[in-house]
Design an enzyme around this catalytic site. Structure first.
Site, PDB file in Angstrom:
ATOM      1  N   ASP A 108       0.860  -1.180   0.000  1.00 30.77           N
ATOM      2  CA  ASP A 108       0.000   0.000   0.000  1.00 30.77           C
ATOM      3  C   ASP A 108       0.901   1.236   0.000  1.00 30.77           C
ATOM      4  OD1 ASP A 108      -2.291   1.679   0.516  1.00 30.77           O
ATOM      5  OD2 ASP A 108      -3.222  -0.081   1.446  1.00 30.77           O
ATOM      6  N   ASP A 204      -2.867   4.751  -2.250  1.00 29.48           N
ATOM      7  CA  ASP A 204      -3.830   5.419  -1.383  1.00 29.48           C
ATOM      8  C   ASP A 204      -4.172   6.825  -1.898  1.00 29.48           C
ATOM      9  OD1 ASP A 204      -5.068   5.081   1.351  1.00 29.48           O
ATOM     10  OD2 ASP A 204      -4.021   6.971   1.682  1.00 29.48           O
ATOM     11  N   GLU A 257      -6.426   4.060  -5.758  1.00 25.80           N
ATOM     12  CA  GLU A 257      -7.694   4.300  -5.064  1.00 25.80           C
ATOM     13  C   GLU A 257      -8.284   5.563  -5.688  1.00 25.80           C
ATOM     14  OE1 GLU A 257      -9.464   4.891  -0.547  1.00 25.80           O
ATOM     15  OE2 GLU A 257      -7.526   5.759  -1.033  1.00 25.80           O
ATOM     16  N   HIS A 330     -11.264  -2.376   3.604  1.00 25.41           N
ATOM     17  CA  HIS A 330     -11.157  -1.977   5.012  1.00 25.41           C
ATOM     18  C   HIS A 330     -11.834  -0.625   5.287  1.00 25.41           C
ATOM     19  CE1 HIS A 330      -8.176   0.191   2.836  1.00 25.41           C
ATOM     20  NE2 HIS A 330      -7.951   0.960   3.877  1.00 25.41           N
ATOM     21  N   ASP A 331     -12.354   0.012   4.255  1.00 25.62           N
ATOM     22  CA  ASP A 331     -13.015   1.316   4.422  1.00 25.62           C
ATOM     23  C   ASP A 331     -14.536   1.237   4.290  1.00 25.62           C
ATOM     24  OD1 ASP A 331     -10.636   2.721   4.776  1.00 25.62           O
ATOM     25  OD2 ASP A 331     -10.365   3.000   2.620  1.00 25.62           O
TER      26      ASP A 331
HETATM   27  C1  NOJ Z   1      -7.722   5.682   2.222  1.00 29.54           C
HETATM   28  C2  NOJ Z   1      -7.484   4.464   3.046  1.00 29.54           C
HETATM   29  O1  NOJ Z   1      -8.019   3.350   2.407  1.00 29.54           O
HETATM   30  C3  NOJ Z   1      -8.079   4.742   4.398  1.00 29.54           C
HETATM   31  O2  NOJ Z   1      -8.133   3.599   5.207  1.00 29.54           O
HETATM   32  C4  NOJ Z   1      -7.292   5.838   5.037  1.00 29.54           C
HETATM   33  O3  NOJ Z   1      -7.902   6.215   6.253  1.00 29.54           O
HETATM   34  C5  NOJ Z   1      -7.186   7.056   4.137  1.00 29.54           C
HETATM   35  N1  NOJ Z   1      -6.962   6.755   2.763  1.00 29.54           N
HETATM   36  C6  NOJ Z   1      -6.048   7.933   4.584  1.00 29.54           C
HETATM   37  O4  NOJ Z   1      -4.831   7.316   4.279  1.00 29.54           O
END
Ligand code: NOJ
Ligand code: CA
Length: 557
Positions: A108, A204, A257, A330-331
């Site tokens: 990541d 990210d 992302e 995970h989000d």
């Molecule tokens: C996206 C990530 O997937 C998330 O988990 C994170 O809190 C934010 N970016 C900040 O890095």
């Protein structure tokens, strides 16, 4: 069945299009030393499980040194391993073992921001003329930008009396990509990992790297619109530079992302001749999680909206770009709790969702535990939550604005990220076999007693075995990778039916998104179909689909 291998001469095959990604959230995957926190050695013990599932690429959420303000998405040393997760020797060992099993490992890349405990920031905040000052973004006055995790996006640093920008928490200062010295440091770090043999990166919030350096307030009509931070003026310049200096020199996988990127902009990032990224994943079907949603969650997407989103993206990317398909990560809360049935049809609906994931056009990512049909966790109070986003929203809404605490917890039970972060459920033993220690770092979902990997591996009807079969099926049928996508019933409120075709060969996928039998008009229109894979035993009802039924059919018209 007949394979459409003849057509493979005419298409350009790419391993990263054919791959199936599996996301590991290391903190919650497997604890190897009994401290209640998942770690690299724990992951190593579970590689045979992943190999047997058939996935090709493992994406590790951040495993770098971090004070864990945002569970590793705040990196204090990009070239070292987080203490809780192990050592660099453990990492090398993991990478070796992954490769031994014929799989790949991607990391990541979190380079929109670092931790405030990174050496660069510690230097930068010392004085205005420190050589690292320009690695970050400083202003005398803040603008009206807000942080994703509540409050202003600017924090006053007392020593030098300037504000620094952080689109996430104050412990995540944004890096200044305008500065070529910073960019070179990042490229060097990327080479460090790729030279070790790492197979690529998930990137990210990559569309956020370039900022509008006037730092004007939000423009009219976009106040508090967090997608406004994406697609800054130099984003493509930076990604092309990163590609030229690093990515193009390795045979690696890149997935961005794509937060804030709309379908019309996507091919600027992933178009064949753009020399930027291979694929991105969009947020159009992600759970909206702005602060206001922690009181009033947005209504969940219905199947007509979902189909429209997937069609729009498929059309926009066309034959030029490529996307990464996901249901969860995970989000987001667990997909099964969003679009499936966690009760009577848990198994059927989990299989239905897995079928779509693995048959839509794009590189699929399976989020850990979805192959077991894991569900949202019944968190009871704020103390049971860990996520900084939840904690900050609680501070702002409940303690600050005096909103009702039980309304807040109710909303969290629908939208919070921690639902996806509860530990993997390996067995029905104490702590679900996740840790040998006394306590896991985050609450376990009590349903591990019956939803766990050991049960799934022993049960031929499990979601796990179904995923395994489907993964192999996808590998045997390149039409599922390269074939085009056609939505057959865009307006049907319950069914999702589409065709994937590649030069005269097609598969039809039909899914019932609800808990009742639904008549299925198309089956009678297609002269001959044969069922290749389904989530019920037997051929089923001719012109109707049972609750959450899915069928993968070959068809002749
Ligand atoms: C996206 C990530 O997937 C998330 O988990 C994170 O809190 C934010 N970016 C900040 O890095
Ligand atoms: Ca551990």
């Amino acid at each position: 069945m007949e394979k459409n291998s003849a057509t493979l001469n005419t298409i350009q095959r790419e391993w990263w299009k054919e791959a199936i990604i599996y996301q590991i959230y290391p903190r919650s995957f497997k604890d190897g030393n009994g401290d209640g926190i998942g770690d690299l050695n724990g992951i190593i013990t579970k590689l045979p499980y992943l190999k047997a599932l058939g996935v090709d690429v493992l994406w590790l959420s951040p495993c770098f040194k971090s004070p864990n303000a945002d569970n590793g998405y705040d990196v204090s040393d990009y070239e070292d391993i987080m203490d809780e997760f192990g050592t660099m020797a453990d990492f090398d060992n993991l990478l070796h073992e992954v490769h031994e099993l014929g799989m790949k490992l991607i990391l990541d890349l979190v380079v929109n921001h670092s931790s405030d405990e990174h050496r660069w920031f510690k230097e930068a905040r010392k004085s205005k003329d420190n050589p690292y000052r320009e690695f970050y973004i400083w202003r005398d006055e803040p603008n009206d930008w807000i942080s994703f995790f509540s409050g202003s996006a600017w924090t006053l640093d007392p020593l030098t009396r300037q504000y620094y920008l952080h689109l996430f928490v104050a412990k995540q200062p944004d890096l200044n990509w305008e500065n070529p010295a910073l960019r070179q440091e990042i490229y060097k770090m990327m080479r460090f990992w790729l030279d070790k043999g790492v197979d690529g990166f998930r990137m990210d919030v990559i569309p956020f790297l370039s900022k509008d350096t006037t730092f004007a307030d939000f423009p009219a009509g976009r106040k508090n619109d967090l997608t406004y931070y994406a697609n800054g003026p130099k984003i493509h310049e930076y990604l092309q530079e990163m590609n030229a200096e690093v990515l193009s020199r390795y045979d690696c996988l890149t997935v961005g992302e794509g937060f804030g990127v709309n379908a019309g902009q996507a091919n600027l990032y992933v178009g064949k001749n753009r020399h930027e990224l291979q694929m991105i994943y969009h947020f159009d079907h992600a759970v909206p999680r702005g602060e206001e949603h922690f009181i009033t969650p947005a209504p969940e997407f219905n199947v007509v909206q979902l189909k429209a989103i997937f069609s729009k993206w498929d059309t926009a990317l066309g034959d030029d770009g490529w996307q990464n398909i996901y249901w969860g990560n995970h989000d987001n809360p667990r997909v099964l709790s969003r679009f499936g049935d966690v009760g009577a049809y848990r198994i059927e609906s989990a299989k239905m969702l897995a079928t779509l994931l693995l048959t839509l056009r794009g590189t699929p990512s399976i989020y850990q535990g979805d192959e077991l049909g894991m569900t949202n966790c019944p968190f009871e109070n704020i103390q049971e939550y860990d996520d900084i986003q939840v904690k900050n929203a609680y501070q702002s809404l409940v303690l600050g604005q005096k909103k009702d605490a039980s309304t807040f917890i109710k909303a969290c039970n629908q939208i919070a990220r921690d639902h996806a972060r509860t530990p993997m459920q390996w067995t029905d033993a104490e702590n679900a076999g996740f840790t040998e220690g006394k306590k896991s770092w985050l609450k376990l979902n009590p349903n591990y007693r019956y939803i766990n990997a050991a049960q799934a591996q022993n049960d031929p009807n499990s979601v796990y075995h179904y995923c395994r079969v489907l993964i192999q099926f996808r590998k045997d049928n390149p039409v599922l990778v390269y074939g085009n996508y056609e939505d057959l019933l865009p307006d049907d409120p319950y069914l999702w039916a589409f065709r994937r075709s590649l030069e005269g060969f097609s598969l039809m996928i039909v899914a019932n998104f609800c808990g009742e039998i639904q008549p299925f008009p198309l089956l009678s229109l297609v002269e001959r179909t044969s069922l290749l894979i389904g989530n019920y035993n037997g051929e089923g009802i001719k012109d109707a689909l049972r609750p959450y039924e899915v069928r993968v059919l070959s068809c002749w018209e």
